[in-house]
Design a protein around this motif. Structure first.
Motif, mmCIF file in Angstrom:
data_model
loop_
_atom_site.group_PDB
_atom_site.id
_atom_site.type_symbol
_atom_site.label_atom_id
_atom_site.label_comp_id
_atom_site.label_asym_id
_atom_site.label_seq_id
_atom_site.Cartn_x
_atom_site.Cartn_y
_atom_site.Cartn_z
ATOM 1 N N MET A 1 1.361 -9.845 6.583
ATOM 2 C CA MET A 1 0.798 -8.869 5.682
ATOM 3 C C MET A 1 1.845 -7.853 5.236
ATOM 4 N N GLU A 2 2.683 -7.387 6.142
ATOM 5 C CA GLU A 2 3.711 -6.413 5.790
ATOM 6 C C GLU A 2 4.693 -6.985 4.778
ATOM 7 N N ALA A 3 5.024 -8.264 4.925
ATOM 8 C CA ALA A 3 5.957 -8.885 3.981
ATOM 9 C C ALA A 3 5.352 -8.942 2.580
ATOM 10 N N LEU A 4 4.059 -9.255 2.508
ATOM 11 C CA LEU A 4 3.393 -9.274 1.199
ATOM 12 C C LEU A 4 3.404 -7.898 0.563
ATOM 13 N N MET A 5 3.077 -6.893 1.335
ATOM 14 C CA MET A 5 3.043 -5.524 0.823
ATOM 15 C C MET A 5 4.436 -5.063 0.400
ATOM 16 N N ALA A 6 5.446 -5.450 1.136
ATOM 17 C CA ALA A 6 6.818 -5.067 0.797
ATOM 18 C C ALA A 6 7.242 -5.693 -0.524
ATOM 19 N N ARG A 7 6.906 -6.965 -0.720
ATOM 20 C CA ARG A 7 7.248 -7.629 -1.988
ATOM 21 C C ARG A 7 6.520 -6.979 -3.158
ATOM 22 N N LEU A 8 5.268 -6.660 -2.937
ATOM 23 C CA LEU A 8 4.468 -6.043 -3.996
ATOM 24 C C LEU A 8 4.982 -4.639 -4.321
ATOM 25 N N SER A 9 5.288 -3.869 -3.318
ATOM 26 C CA SER A 9 5.756 -2.502 -3.569
ATOM 27 C C SER A 9 7.159 -2.479 -4.166
ATOM 28 N N ALA A 10 7.925 -3.563 -4.017
ATOM 29 C CA ALA A 10 9.265 -3.633 -4.611
ATOM 30 C C ALA A 10 9.226 -3.760 -6.131
ATOM 31 N N VAL A 11 8.091 -4.145 -6.672
ATOM 32 C CA VAL A 11 7.957 -4.275 -8.120
ATOM 33 C C VAL A 11 7.675 -2.891 -8.701
ATOM 34 N N GLU A 12 8.542 -2.467 -9.617
ATOM 35 C CA GLU A 12 8.413 -1.148 -10.233
ATOM 36 C C GLU A 12 7.122 -1.064 -11.051
ATOM 37 N N ASP A 13 6.408 0.053 -10.925
ATOM 38 C CA ASP A 13 5.142 0.227 -11.632
ATOM 39 C C ASP A 13 5.324 0.354 -13.140
ATOM 40 N N VAL A 14 6.359 1.060 -13.569
ATOM 41 C CA VAL A 14 6.584 1.334 -14.985
ATOM 42 C C VAL A 14 8.011 0.989 -15.361
ATOM 43 N N ILE B 1 0.106 -5.672 -16.725
ATOM 44 C CA ILE B 1 0.145 -6.886 -15.903
ATOM 45 C C ILE B 1 -0.411 -6.597 -14.514
ATOM 46 N N LYS B 2 -1.310 -7.452 -14.055
ATOM 47 C CA LYS B 2 -1.777 -7.389 -12.669
ATOM 48 C C LYS B 2 -0.846 -8.270 -11.847
ATOM 49 N N VAL B 3 -0.253 -7.685 -10.820
ATOM 50 C CA VAL B 3 0.632 -8.402 -9.911
ATOM 51 C C VAL B 3 -0.083 -8.486 -8.575
ATOM 52 N N SER B 4 -0.173 -9.692 -8.012
ATOM 53 C CA SER B 4 -0.905 -9.839 -6.753
ATOM 54 C C SER B 4 -0.140 -10.692 -5.750
ATOM 55 N N ALA B 5 -0.432 -10.405 -4.503
ATOM 56 C CA ALA B 5 0.115 -11.155 -3.376
ATOM 57 C C ALA B 5 -1.057 -11.501 -2.478
ATOM 58 N N SER B 6 -1.081 -12.731 -2.004
ATOM 59 C CA SER B 6 -2.209 -13.095 -1.157
ATOM 60 C C SER B 6 -1.773 -14.028 -0.039
ATOM 61 N N ASN B 7 -2.595 -14.016 1.004
ATOM 62 C CA ASN B 7 -2.492 -14.980 2.080
ATOM 63 C C ASN B 7 -3.909 -15.539 2.246
ATOM 64 N N PRO B 8 -4.128 -16.448 3.151
ATOM 65 C CA PRO B 8 -5.479 -17.016 3.267
ATOM 66 C C PRO B 8 -6.583 -16.001 3.571
ATOM 67 N N VAL B 9 -6.225 -14.825 4.052
ATOM 68 C CA VAL B 9 -7.226 -13.852 4.471
ATOM 69 C C VAL B 9 -7.407 -12.704 3.468
#
Length: 124
Positions: free
Chosen positions: A1-14, A27-35
């Motif tokens: 979960m932390e790795a997903l959040m880190a990748r997502l937060s690395a993408v600049e908002d603006v 653009i909606k950017v998403s990260a998911s795992n099975p849960v």
């Protein structure tokens, strides 16, 4: 979960051009795992783009290799006047439809703190 959040937060908002009138996409950017799924919305706008799809394609080509998914939520135009500290969001995308300009303005306000940021449904 932390790795997903880190990748997502690395993408600049603006990420928009510093001056002028140009097309933009939301653009909606998403990260998911099975849960779980985590997502955020970002804005990209550039004067070099002939079409809104050019911006979306460039953004998704940079973001998807990080293991993230992209979905275009619509587009419009931004008028950026840095000398007057003004951003105006308006219009729509022929291909993607109109973005929610209020969401776009809310995102812009996180980066352009001392700007007058407005939107309208009018114009193309």
């Amino acid at each position: 979960m932390e790795a997903l959040m880190a990748r997502l937060s690395a993408v600049e908002d603006v990420d928009i051009d510093d001056d002028g009138v140009f097309k933009y996409v939301l653009i909606k950017v998403s990260a998911s795992n099975p849960v779980e799924e985590f997502s955020k919305v970002i804005v990209r706008g550039y004067s070099w783009a002939e079409y809104h799809a050019d911006i979306y394609d460039a953004a998704s080509q940079r973001i998807e290799p990080l293991g993230l998914d992209c979905e275009c939520l619509g587009g419009g135009r931004i008028q950026h006047a840095p000398n007057n500290k003004r951003l105006k969001v308006y219009g729509y995308s022929m291909g993607f439809g109109k973005a929610d300009h209020q969401i776009t303005c809310d995102l812009l306000k996180t980066k352009y703190l001392n700007y007058n940021i407005t939107w309208t449904d009018g114009g193309y």
